[in-house]
Design a protein around this motif. Structure first.
Motif, short mmCIF file in Angstrom:
data_model
loop_
_atom_site.label_atom_id
_atom_site.label_comp_id
_atom_site.label_asym_id
_atom_site.label_seq_id
_atom_site.Cartn_x
_atom_site.Cartn_y
_atom_site.Cartn_z
N GLY A 143 -0.87 -11.14 -12.73
CA GLY A 143 -0.80 -12.63 -11.62
C GLY A 143 -0.51 -12.74 -10.20
N HIS A 144 0.36 -11.36 -10.40
CA HIS A 144 0.43 -11.21 -8.58
C HIS A 144 -0.40 -10.64 -7.50
CE1 HIS A 144 0.72 -6.44 -9.94
NE2 HIS A 144 0.98 -6.90 -8.61
N MET A 145 -1.27 -10.26 -8.02
CA MET A 145 -2.39 -10.22 -7.54
C MET A 145 -3.04 -11.03 -6.96
SD MET A 145 -4.11 -6.81 -8.97
CE MET A 145 -3.44 -4.95 -9.50
N ALA A 146 -3.24 -12.32 -8.09
CA ALA A 146 -4.37 -13.66 -8.12
C ALA A 146 -3.31 -14.15 -6.29
CB ALA A 146 -3.95 -14.19 -9.58
N ARG A 147 -1.48 -14.18 -6.95
CA ARG A 147 -0.93 -15.03 -5.78
C ARG A 147 -1.24 -14.05 -4.88
NH1 ARG A 147 2.62 -14.70 -10.33
NH2 ARG A 147 3.63 -13.27 -9.40
N GLY A 148 -1.18 -13.11 -4.62
CA GLY A 148 -1.01 -11.54 -3.62
C GLY A 148 -2.20 -12.85 -2.55
N LEU A 149 -3.35 -12.40 -2.98
CA LEU A 149 -4.54 -12.91 -2.47
C LEU A 149 -4.92 -14.17 -2.11
CD1 LEU A 149 -7.51 -11.49 -1.90
CD2 LEU A 149 -8.14 -12.70 -4.53
N LYS A 150 -4.07 -15.11 -2.71
CA LYS A 150 -4.22 -16.49 -1.80
C LYS A 150 -3.03 -16.53 -1.08
CE LYS A 150 -3.24 -21.05 -3.58
NZ LYS A 150 -2.40 -21.90 -5.14
N GLN A 151 -1.85 -15.50 -0.85
CA GLN A 151 -0.93 -15.82 -0.01
C GLN A 151 -1.92 -15.20 1.48
OE1 GLN A 151 2.30 -12.91 -1.08
NE2 GLN A 151 3.19 -15.34 -1.62
N MET A 152 -2.80 -13.50 1.56
CA MET A 152 -3.30 -13.49 1.85
C MET A 152 -4.32 -13.91 2.58
SD MET A 152 -4.26 -9.41 0.23
CE MET A 152 -3.55 -8.99 -0.63
N LYS A 153 -5.45 -15.26 2.14
CA LYS A 153 -6.40 -16.34 2.69
C LYS A 153 -5.47 -17.35 3.75
CE LYS A 153 -9.26 -15.83 -1.43
NZ LYS A 153 -9.87 -17.10 -2.27
N ALA A 154 -3.90 -17.30 3.08
CA ALA A 154 -3.38 -18.54 3.75
C ALA A 154 -2.63 -17.69 5.01
CB ALA A 154 -2.01 -19.30 3.22
N LYS A 155 -2.76 -16.50 5.32
CA LYS A 155 -2.15 -15.66 6.84
C LYS A 155 -3.15 -15.76 7.95
CE LYS A 155 2.44 -15.12 5.52
NZ LYS A 155 3.83 -15.49 5.91
N LEU A 156 -4.53 -15.25 6.96
CA LEU A 156 -5.42 -15.37 7.84
C LEU A 156 -5.66 -16.00 8.80
CD1 LEU A 156 -9.14 -15.17 6.11
CD2 LEU A 156 -7.78 -13.14 7.18
N ARG A 157 -4.66 -17.27 9.09
CA ARG A 157 -4.90 -17.78 10.82
C ARG A 157 -4.36 -16.67 11.85
NH1 ARG A 157 -6.84 -22.58 12.36
NH2 ARG A 157 -5.64 -22.97 14.14
N SER A 158 -3.05 -16.36 11.33
CA SER A 158 -2.02 -15.23 12.13
C SER A 158 -2.79 -14.35 12.56
CB SER A 158 -0.43 -16.21 12.03
OG SER A 158 -0.58 -15.43 10.74
N VAL A 159 -3.56 -13.69 11.81
CA VAL A 159 -4.53 -12.44 11.60
C VAL A 159 -5.34 -12.09 12.70
CG1 VAL A 159 -4.99 -10.49 10.41
CG2 VAL A 159 -3.11 -12.05 9.63
N ASP A 160 -5.15 -10.61 13.52
CA ASP A 160 -6.07 -10.10 14.13
C ASP A 160 -7.02 -9.13 13.96
OD1 ASP A 160 -5.08 -11.36 17.17
OD2 ASP A 160 -3.75 -10.54 16.29
N CYS A 161 -6.60 -9.10 12.57
CA CYS A 161 -7.65 -7.51 12.49
C CYS A 161 -6.63 -6.67 10.88
CB CYS A 161 -6.80 -6.44 13.79
SG CYS A 161 -8.04 -4.61 13.06
N ILE A 162 -8.16 -6.69 10.35
CA ILE A 162 -7.39 -5.95 9.21
C ILE A 162 -7.49 -4.73 8.58
CG2 ILE A 162 -8.33 -6.58 6.86
CD1 ILE A 162 -7.88 -9.13 6.86
N VAL A 163 -6.91 -4.16 7.91
CA VAL A 163 -6.64 -2.82 7.89
C VAL A 163 -6.27 -2.53 6.60
CG1 VAL A 163 -5.54 -0.76 8.08
CG2 VAL A 163 -5.62 -1.83 9.88
N GLU A 164 -7.77 -1.88 6.10
CA GLU A 164 -7.93 -1.40 4.13
C GLU A 164 -7.82 -0.28 4.42
OE1 GLU A 164 -11.37 -1.54 1.17
OE2 GLU A 164 -12.05 -2.95 2.52
N VAL A 165 -6.15 -0.09 3.46
CA VAL A 165 -6.41 1.26 2.96
C VAL A 165 -6.89 1.67 1.33
CG1 VAL A 165 -4.31 2.63 2.53
CG2 VAL A 165 -3.36 1.18 4.37
N HIS A 166 -7.44 3.07 1.80
CA HIS A 166 -8.25 3.09 0.34
C HIS A 166 -7.90 4.67 0.37
CE1 HIS A 166 -10.42 2.19 -2.99
NE2 HIS A 166 -11.51 3.18 -2.73
N ASP A 167 -7.93 5.47 -0.84
CA ASP A 167 -8.18 6.42 -1.40
C ASP A 167 -8.98 7.78 -0.95
OD1 ASP A 167 -7.34 9.40 -3.07
OD2 ASP A 167 -5.98 8.14 -4.17
N ALA A 168 -8.98 8.87 -0.18
CA ALA A 168 -9.55 9.56 0.59
C ALA A 168 -10.26 9.98 -0.14
CB ALA A 168 -8.93 10.49 1.78
N ARG A 169 -9.42 10.21 -1.88
CA ARG A 169 -10.52 11.57 -2.60
C ARG A 169 -11.72 10.42 -3.67
NH1 ARG A 169 -5.42 12.29 -6.35
NH2 ARG A 169 -5.13 10.49 -5.28
#
Length: 280
Positions: free
Chosen positions: A24-50
């Motif tokens: 559930g916290h992942m689904a809520r987190g994704l919803k929160q991210m969408k809601a914050k988009l208007r105030s965001v200038d750039c997305i930094v996606e972090v992933h594992d280099a392996r």
């Protein structure tokens, strides 16, 4: 006890289903991210280099892809960097043109992140946010790839300040979208830490196994026995036999149970048990 020298040509997943982890916290987190988009200038996606090509969440592109995007491949100290050029080319074919390798433990290449962010923001319209001098960056990724570590590393480098975001060795430390965390004074930049969000549908059993190996899926959801067996197979498949020297073995081994017994004896991780015998 003789170590088997007959190495496997493939891995038997034993008919296992793909591991799914989308609490559930992942689904809520994704919803929160969408809601914050208007105030965001750039997305930094972090992933594992392996695993630069495996396990990235396609929901991020679908839901958050309207903003300028930088991919940070973290934990470069653990990755094989001999194929960087081919990785860049494959990621570019997948629509990712801005990529930086980092190691947040030693702050390696982290200084490259801020200039890359400012360049991306400067080359894109900010629309309704033109009058606001500060920039807000959202840091996203699957669990346990180092999002919070990147934020703390950038604060350490640019503000000379300590940790502002909790970190841990297990997935699921950050559970919700946090308030803005300042990481730079000039230019004035804030980052939003977010919970790691897995894709609800992992593409294959092997991708799930790679994610589990890198600690982005909880071990018990896959099984510690098969994770260690897949690790052994992967090491042998890529001819990475340093474990032989480390544990003073006779040679490469393909049998996971045999190898674990040898390592347990070597590390003194054995215990006495009573064996009851007799005729009833």
């Amino acid at each position: 006890m003789r170590i088997s020298l007959l190495l496997r040509n493939g891995f038997d997943f034993r008919g296992r289903d793909v591991a799914h982890w989308f609490p559930g916290h992942m689904a809520r987190g994704l919803k929160q991210m969408k809601a914050k988009l208007r105030s965001v200038d750039c997305i930094v996606e972090v992933h594992d280099a392996r695993i630069p090509l495996s396990g990235r969440n396609p929901l991020f592109k679908e839901s958050l892809g309207i903003k300028p995007h930088l991919l940070v491949l973290n934990k470069m100290d653990l990755a094989d960097l001999t194929r960087q050029k081919s990785m860049f080319e494959q990621l570019k074919l997948n629509g990712v043109g801005n990529v930086i390798y980092t190691d947040c433990v030693n702050d390696q290449n982290v200084k490259k992140v801020l200039p890359a962010i400012t360049e991306l923001i400067g080359s894109n319209q900010r629309f309704h946010r033109m009058e606001n001098p500060e920039c807000c960056i959202m840091v996203i990724g699957v669990p346990n790839v180092g999002k919070s570590s990147l934020i703390n590393s950038m604060r350490r480098l640019h503000l000379k300040k300590g940790k502002a975001s909790r970190v841990g060795g297990e997935p699921g430390i950050t559970r919700s979208v946090m308030s803005k965390i300042q990481i730079s004074e000039t230019p004035l930049i804030y980052l939003l830490d977010t919970p790691g969000v897995m894709s609800p549908h992992i593409e294959s059993v092997e991708t799930g196994m790679k994610l589990a190996l890198c600690g982005t899926i909880l071990d018990h959801l896959v099984g510690e026995d098969i994770i260690s067996d897949y690790l052994l197979y992967t090491l042998n498949h890529h001819q990475q036999h340093r474990y032989v020297e480390k544990y003073e073995l006779e040679g490469p081994c393909s049998n996971n149970e045999t190898l674990l017994k040898k390592i347990a004896i070597k590390l003194g991780k054995t215990q006495r048990v009573k064996a009851l015998t007799g005729v009833m």
